[in-house]
Design an enzyme around this catalytic site. Structure first.
Site, mmCIF file in Angstrom:
data_model
loop_
_atom_site.group_PDB
_atom_site.id
_atom_site.type_symbol
_atom_site.label_atom_id
_atom_site.label_comp_id
_atom_site.label_asym_id
_atom_site.label_seq_id
_atom_site.Cartn_x
_atom_site.Cartn_y
_atom_site.Cartn_z
ATOM 1 N N HIS A 41 -0.371 18.990 -25.441
ATOM 2 C CA HIS A 41 -0.391 17.539 -25.300
ATOM 3 C C HIS A 41 -1.583 16.859 -25.975
ATOM 4 O O HIS A 41 -1.467 15.718 -26.405
ATOM 5 C CB HIS A 41 -0.333 17.149 -23.823
ATOM 6 N N GLU B 183 9.464 20.227 -23.520
ATOM 7 C CA GLU B 183 8.737 20.440 -22.258
ATOM 8 C C GLU B 183 9.252 21.703 -21.553
ATOM 9 O O GLU B 183 8.485 22.419 -20.905
ATOM 10 C CB GLU B 183 8.880 19.221 -21.338
ATOM 11 N N ARG C 197 0.814 -1.243 0.000
ATOM 12 C CA ARG C 197 0.000 0.000 0.000
ATOM 13 C C ARG C 197 0.835 1.275 0.000
ATOM 14 O O ARG C 197 0.348 2.337 0.375
ATOM 15 C CB ARG C 197 -0.966 0.020 1.180
ATOM 16 N N ASN D 3 -0.611 20.535 -19.586
ATOM 17 C CA ASN D 3 -0.867 19.732 -20.780
ATOM 18 C C ASN D 3 -0.875 20.569 -22.059
ATOM 19 O O ASN D 3 -1.291 20.076 -23.114
ATOM 20 C CB ASN D 3 -2.207 18.993 -20.649
ATOM 21 N N HIS E 207 -0.844 14.046 -28.417
ATOM 22 C CA HIS E 207 -1.308 12.669 -28.260
ATOM 23 C C HIS E 207 -1.933 12.150 -29.549
ATOM 24 O O HIS E 207 -1.830 10.959 -29.858
ATOM 25 C CB HIS E 207 -2.324 12.571 -27.107
ATOM 26 N N ARG F 118 -3.428 22.365 -12.769
ATOM 27 C CA ARG F 118 -2.402 21.426 -13.247
ATOM 28 C C ARG F 118 -2.630 21.045 -14.708
ATOM 29 O O ARG F 118 -1.687 20.685 -15.418
ATOM 30 C CB ARG F 118 -2.362 20.180 -12.344
ATOM 31 N N LYS G 183 2.857 11.757 -10.409
ATOM 32 C CA LYS G 183 2.039 10.897 -11.270
ATOM 33 C C LYS G 183 2.849 9.655 -11.613
ATOM 34 O O LYS G 183 3.980 9.768 -12.099
ATOM 35 C CB LYS G 183 1.669 11.627 -12.564
ATOM 36 N N LYS H 140 6.779 23.656 -12.372
ATOM 37 C CA LYS H 140 5.961 22.450 -12.181
ATOM 38 C C LYS H 140 5.625 22.270 -10.712
ATOM 39 O O LYS H 140 4.475 21.959 -10.355
ATOM 40 C CB LYS H 140 6.660 21.199 -12.729
ATOM 41 N N HIS I 72 7.756 11.468 -27.584
ATOM 42 C CA HIS I 72 6.719 12.264 -26.920
ATOM 43 C C HIS I 72 7.014 13.769 -27.034
ATOM 44 O O HIS I 72 6.148 14.564 -27.422
ATOM 45 C CB HIS I 72 6.614 11.837 -25.460
ATOM 46 N N GLU J 6 -4.828 17.545 -10.204
ATOM 47 C CA GLU J 6 -5.324 18.035 -11.493
ATOM 48 C C GLU J 6 -6.817 18.290 -11.497
ATOM 49 O O GLU J 6 -7.553 17.826 -12.366
ATOM 50 C CB GLU J 6 -4.923 17.063 -12.612
#
Ligand SMILES: NC(=O)c1ccc[n+]([C@@H]2O[C@H](COP(=O)([O-])OP(=O)(O)OC[C@H]3O[C@@H](n4cnc5c(N)ncnc54)[C@H](O)[C@@H]3O)[C@@H](O)[C@H]2O)c1
Ligand SMILES: [Zn+2]
Length: 400
Positions: free
Chosen positions: A269, A206, A142, A266, A273, A262, A164, A248, A286, A258
């Site tokens: 992005h 980025e 956990r 993106n 994507h 946040r 993340k 960040k 990416h 988010e």
């Protein structure tokens, strides 16, 4: 911006060549953690004694990074805490190994070695290793402690910070994951020396993104230091990484999960994507897809009167100088829109996009005319977008 961040410069140690570490702190209450930035930090006994104080460590890395740096890290870890146990797990290289199967292998190693709740996972690698190792740390018993040692520029400025973690599923990228903040991020800028130039450029996309989102002065600094960054100038790199992590960290401290702000991270992005999905995650890195996504977000913003043609040209020129693509693959506007719709950012049937209000300011919007989005997608993806991007004219492909 507020000040959930404190920043200082410390000599990492008085005994082992005293590498200088700049330190930022991600302000999340009792889960706050430091980001240490500097050259040769992975050799610093004192720094590792302070920030990796665990008797049992699972060192997760991959077949590319292990021969370059794993032994150095293990030697320093042993000096920092004699008698500790470090178990090395080396994964095959590549995004396809950011999987539940790889996570299962790592759980086997943890359980096979009877690692307890006081053990820690140390991720030595790029975003793939960091996301996977983070996911394993989040789930094992956990949740056990995680320390990130990023080795790509993208991981230095993005994936190692913010908590993340995820693995991919055949049904989509990052679909299975958890929020799990690290205890520390040790960003050794010297490790970037072995990075292929194309990967370095992908990370720069980025970095440029952060300037576009909220810091025009940083964007201007990048305009005058992009060659120094590509040449791995140590102080330029340290500044770019520091400022990127600072931005960040501030956003994460205010919106960890988010719920709102946040999402601005993106920028570019959702378009990116679409490119990654349509090209099967093979041809485009990416960061390269994000670079083009940034241009497309700027192009759409220009169509809405929020970005000038001159600003768009500045962005295109900076991306080019960063070694990034500025022309799109001919995937077709309709297909791109389909991919954009399966992105996580769809709400009530509309694609929410991060748009720009000039360089240095981003905003989340679902309130744009469909025709403007269609015009942008068509300009870039319907064949002539690629030609326009490759033509060399600063604002080609956008003034239509
Ligand atoms: N968690 C987050 O917030 C977040 C944010 C952005 C991206 N990501 C994830 O990050 C991943 C991409 O990360 P990435 O761009 O670092 O890719 P990556 O981890 O695949 O690394 C890129 C390549 O560089 C190699 N490499 C790594 N360090 C090296 C070094 N120092 N010298 C030589 N080669 C080296 C790797 O083995 C790999 O071949 C994606 O899975 C993406 O989803 C996560
Ligand atoms: Zn990204």
């Amino acid at each position: 911006m507020g000040s959930p961040i404190s920043s200082s410069t410390t000599a990492a140690t008085a005994t082992d060549n005293a590498p200088q570490a700049q330190m930022l702190s991600v302000g999340l209450g009792e889960r706050s953690y430091p980001i240490l930035i500097g050259a040769n930090l992975i050799d610093s006994t004192e720094l590792l004694a302070r920030h990796v104080p665990y008797r049992d460590v699972l060192l997760v890395t991959n077949t590319v990074v292990a021969p370059l740096y794993a032994q150095r890290v293990e030697t320093a870890l042993a000096r920092a805490l004699p008698g500790r146990r470090v178990v090395r797990a080396v994964l095959p290289d590549g995004e396809q190994h950011k999987s539940l199967a790889s996570a299962g292998r790592l759980f086997d190693v943890l359980i096979g070695n009877r690692f307890g709740r006081d053990a820690a996972v140390l991720a030595l690698g790029g975003g793939v290793v960091g996301d996977l190792a983070g996911f394993v740390a989040a789930c094992y018993q956990r949740g056990i402690d995680l320390v990130q040692m990023p080795t790509t520029l993208l991981a230095h400025v993005d994936s190692s910070v913010g908590g993340k973690t995820a693995v991919n599923h055949p049904g989509g990228k990052n679909l299975i994951g958890a929020f799990h903040q690290p205890r520390a991020v040790i960003a050794d800028t010297q490790l970037l020396a072995s990075l292929p130039p194309r990967e370095l450029s992908a990370g720069l996309a980025e970095v440029i993104k952060y300037g576009l989102i909220c810091d025009v002065a940083f964007f201007e600094w990048l305009e005058s230091h992009i060659e120094a960054l590509r040449a791995l100038d140590p102080s330029a790199l340290a500044h770019a990484i520091h400022r990127s992590c600072e931005i960040k960290a501030q956003v994460v401290a205010r919106d960890e999960r988010e719920q709102g702000e946040r999402a601005l991270l993106n920028l570019g992005h959702t378009f990116g994507h679409a490119i990654e999905s349509a090209t099967g995650y093979q041809q485009w890195l990416h960061g390269e897809a994000v670079a083009l996504g940034l241009l497309m977000a700027a192009d759409l913003s220009r169509r809405l009167g929020q970005v000038s043609t001159a600003e768009l040209a500045r962005l295109r020129s900076l991306l080019l100088r960063a070694g990034l693509p500025v022309s799109a693959p001919s995937i077709g506007a309709a297909r791109a829109l389909e991919y954009m719709r399966v992105d996580k950012k769809v709400k009530a049937g509309r694609v929410r996009l991060v748009l720009m209000q000039g360089i240095g300011h981003a905003l989340l919007s679902a309130d744009y005319p469909d025709a403007a989005l269609e015009a942008t997608l068509s300009a870039w993806f319907d064949g002539d977008g690629a030609a326009a991007g490759a033509s060399g004219s600063a604002d080609a492909g956008v003034a239509r």
